[in-house]
Design an enzyme around this catalytic site. Sequence first.
Site, PDB file in Angstrom:
ATOM      1  N   SER A 212       5.083  41.662  12.151  1.00 51.56           N
ATOM      2  CA  SER A 212       4.773  42.868  12.914  1.00 51.56           C
ATOM      3  C   SER A 212       3.911  43.736  12.002  1.00 51.56           C
ATOM      4  CB  SER A 212       6.062  43.601  13.299  1.00 51.56           C
ATOM      5  OG  SER A 212       5.773  44.730  14.078  1.00 51.56           O
ATOM      6  N   SER A 213       2.748  44.102  12.492  1.00 57.96           N
ATOM      7  CA  SER A 213       1.802  44.870  11.667  1.00 57.96           C
ATOM      8  C   SER A 213       2.390  46.206  11.242  1.00 57.96           C
ATOM      9  CB  SER A 213       0.509  45.133  12.442  1.00 57.96           C
ATOM     10  OG  SER A 213      -0.120  43.923  12.768  1.00 57.96           O
ATOM     11  N   ALA A 214       1.908  46.696  10.126  1.00 56.52           N
ATOM     12  CA  ALA A 214       2.306  48.023   9.661  1.00 56.52           C
ATOM     13  C   ALA A 214       1.908  49.048  10.728  1.00 56.52           C
ATOM     14  CB  ALA A 214       1.629  48.340   8.338  1.00 56.52           C
ATOM     15  N   PRO A 215       2.758  50.025  11.001  1.00 53.23           N
ATOM     16  CA  PRO A 215       2.454  51.015  12.040  1.00 53.23           C
ATOM     17  C   PRO A 215       1.100  51.701  11.865  1.00 53.23           C
ATOM     18  CG  PRO A 215       4.740  51.209  11.370  1.00 53.23           C
ATOM     19  CD  PRO A 215       4.093  50.228  10.431  1.00 53.23           C
TER      20      PRO A 215
ATOM     21  N   MET B 240      -1.607  49.386  13.158  1.00 60.52           N
ATOM     22  CA  MET B 240      -1.608  49.380  14.625  1.00 60.52           C
ATOM     23  C   MET B 240      -2.274  50.637  15.164  1.00 60.52           C
ATOM     24  SD  MET B 240       2.077  47.807  15.732  1.00 60.52           S
ATOM     25  CE  MET B 240       1.827  48.325  17.399  1.00 60.52           C
TER      26      MET B 240
END
Length: 141
Positions: A56-59, A62
């Site tokens: 899951s990509s770093a916020p 995103m």
Amino acid sequence: MPDTVWVRRPDGWAVPVRRGEDPDAWEKECRSEESVITQVDDGQAAGKGVWPTSSSSAPRIMAVMLDALDLRPGLRVLEIGTGTGYNAAVLAHIIGADNVTTVEIDRDLGERARGVLRGAGYPVEVVIGDGRVGCWWCRGR
């Protein structure tokens, strides 16, 4: 996020952190400002993982990507790499679930994301397939 996420150790191994075994550590990883490994070895690892195969990509990454898209209601998006489905949910929230198609090559990840997205009220189209070939069946939709 899946019930198991993976943390990279200094020696290079990725070790599992399971919600059921250590909910505080799991939540800390899931709320991290860094990317989170959500699968290793195409989901086949029983203990130590060798190679991250989904994350899951770093916020902040995103946010940069979503901002660059200049999204507005009514636009359509084809996302390649569904992963957890979180980004597809954000896209659906902004432009509507009917305008989002996401493609995931890993059947288990795609099916899990489809269920999570529907459960969260974002019934986007989740396609299990190779995103390198695009989405010919989406044209004109």
